[in-house]
Motif scaffolding. Structure first.
Motif, PDB file in Angstrom:
ATOM      1  N   CYS A  85     -18.999  18.257-121.630  1.00  0.00           N
ATOM      2  CA  CYS A  85     -18.524  19.049-120.499  1.00  0.00           C
ATOM      3  C   CYS A  85     -17.569  20.121-121.018  1.00  0.00           C
ATOM      4  CB  CYS A  85     -17.818  18.147-119.485  1.00  0.00           C
ATOM      5  SG  CYS A  85     -16.975  19.059-118.177  1.00  0.00           S
ATOM      6  N   ARG A  87     -15.433  21.768-119.378  1.00  0.00           N
ATOM      7  CA  ARG A  87     -14.154  21.803-118.673  1.00  0.00           C
ATOM      8  C   ARG A  87     -13.226  20.732-119.226  1.00  0.00           C
ATOM      9  NH1 ARG A  87     -15.618  22.919-113.005  1.00  0.00           N
ATOM     10  NH2 ARG A  87     -16.482  20.842-113.147  1.00  0.00           N
ATOM     11  N   CYS A  88     -13.730  19.475-119.310  1.00  0.00           N
ATOM     12  CA  CYS A  88     -12.847  18.382-119.734  1.00  0.00           C
ATOM     13  C   CYS A  88     -13.220  17.853-121.121  1.00  0.00           C
ATOM     14  CB  CYS A  88     -12.895  17.237-118.716  1.00  0.00           C
ATOM     15  SG  CYS A  88     -14.450  16.332-118.716  1.00  0.00           S
ATOM     16  N   HIS A 149     -19.359  18.658-115.639  1.00  0.00           N
ATOM     17  CA  HIS A 149     -19.375  17.629-114.608  1.00  0.00           C
ATOM     18  C   HIS A 149     -19.325  18.329-113.254  1.00  0.00           C
ATOM     19  CE1 HIS A 149     -17.449  14.955-117.764  1.00  0.00           C
ATOM     20  NE2 HIS A 149     -18.406  14.187-117.301  1.00  0.00           N
ATOM     21  N   CYS A 152     -15.053  16.470-112.668  1.00  0.00           N
ATOM     22  CA  CYS A 152     -14.641  15.842-113.924  1.00  0.00           C
ATOM     23  C   CYS A 152     -13.933  14.530-113.625  1.00  0.00           C
ATOM     24  CB  CYS A 152     -13.720  16.775-114.695  1.00  0.00           C
ATOM     25  SG  CYS A 152     -14.576  18.208-115.383  1.00  0.00           S
ATOM     26  N   PRO A 153     -14.118  13.525-114.499  1.00  0.00           N
ATOM     27  CA  PRO A 153     -13.398  12.267-114.298  1.00  0.00           C
ATOM     28  C   PRO A 153     -11.901  12.558-114.260  1.00  0.00           C
ATOM     29  CG  PRO A 153     -14.926  12.121-116.148  1.00  0.00           C
ATOM     30  CD  PRO A 153     -14.920  13.548-115.709  1.00  0.00           C
TER      31      PRO A 153
END
Ligand SMILES: [Zn+2]
Length: 186
Positions: A85, A87-88, A149, A152-153
């Motif tokens: 991902c 982003r994260c 994602h 995101c988690p």
């Protein structure tokens, strides 16, 4: 003597004309680990779980100019690949799908010459293509440019919001210079 059925088709060097003439059908589960170029795109080094389920069907279709019929191949595949991902930077399971038609021409020179005019994808009959290579190319083309994602988690840095609190109102903005003013004081 019975003719061998599915094993008659060599997916590494497919006789695409015979496959089309026989209206051949292959359904194969290929472990992702057998597709090294695709695997290189995956997040993490561990062995990847899961298979790519793919199907190939052959058929003859009338030639464009009334000539001899051309062999065509339909390739369908489904896989899920863990990508990184953007982003994260965590792994994100990304579904990949392939659903494509190919028309076969005599050789690679013919494929190149006709490529600009043809709407469909062209493959050469000779040298006989590896369906695994074609599959891997198509799956790589199906990769998203920027894997993300959907959500995101949640990282431990962020605290869960109190569900009773209205989120619509932004908190009052602090004057960024207020802190500096404070520092200036003796
Ligand atoms: Zn993420």
């Amino acid at each position: 003597m019975k003719t061998p059925s599915k094993s008659a088709w060599n997916s590494d060097r497919l006789d695409a004309r015979a496959f089309a003439e026989a209206r051949g059908h292959l359904q194969i589960d290929t472990p992702l680990t057998h597709l090294p170029r695709l695997r290189a795109e995956a997040d993490g080094e561990e062995a990847l779980p899961g298979d790519v389920r793919w199907e190939a069907r052959g058929e003859l279709r009338p030639g464009a100019s009334g000539g001899s019929p051309s062999p065509w191949l339909h390739l369908e595949a489904r896989a899920s690949l863990p990508l990184t991902c953007q982003r994260c930077l965590g792994p994100v399971d990304t579904p990949l799908e392939v659903d494509r038609w190919f028309r076969f021409v005599a050789d690679e020179a013919t494929a190149e010459a006709q490529d600009d005019d043809a709407e469909e994808d062209l493959l050469a009959l000779e040298p006989r293509p590896s369906l695994f290579d074609v599959l891997e190319d198509e799956l790589i083309m199906a990769l998203p440019l920027v894997p993300l994602h959907e959500i995101c988690p949640v990282s431990v840095v962020f605290r869960a919001e109190d569900p009773g609190v209205e989120k619509d109102e932004a908190p009052p903005r602090k004057n960024p210079f207020a802190a500096l003013e404070h520092l200036k004081k003796p």
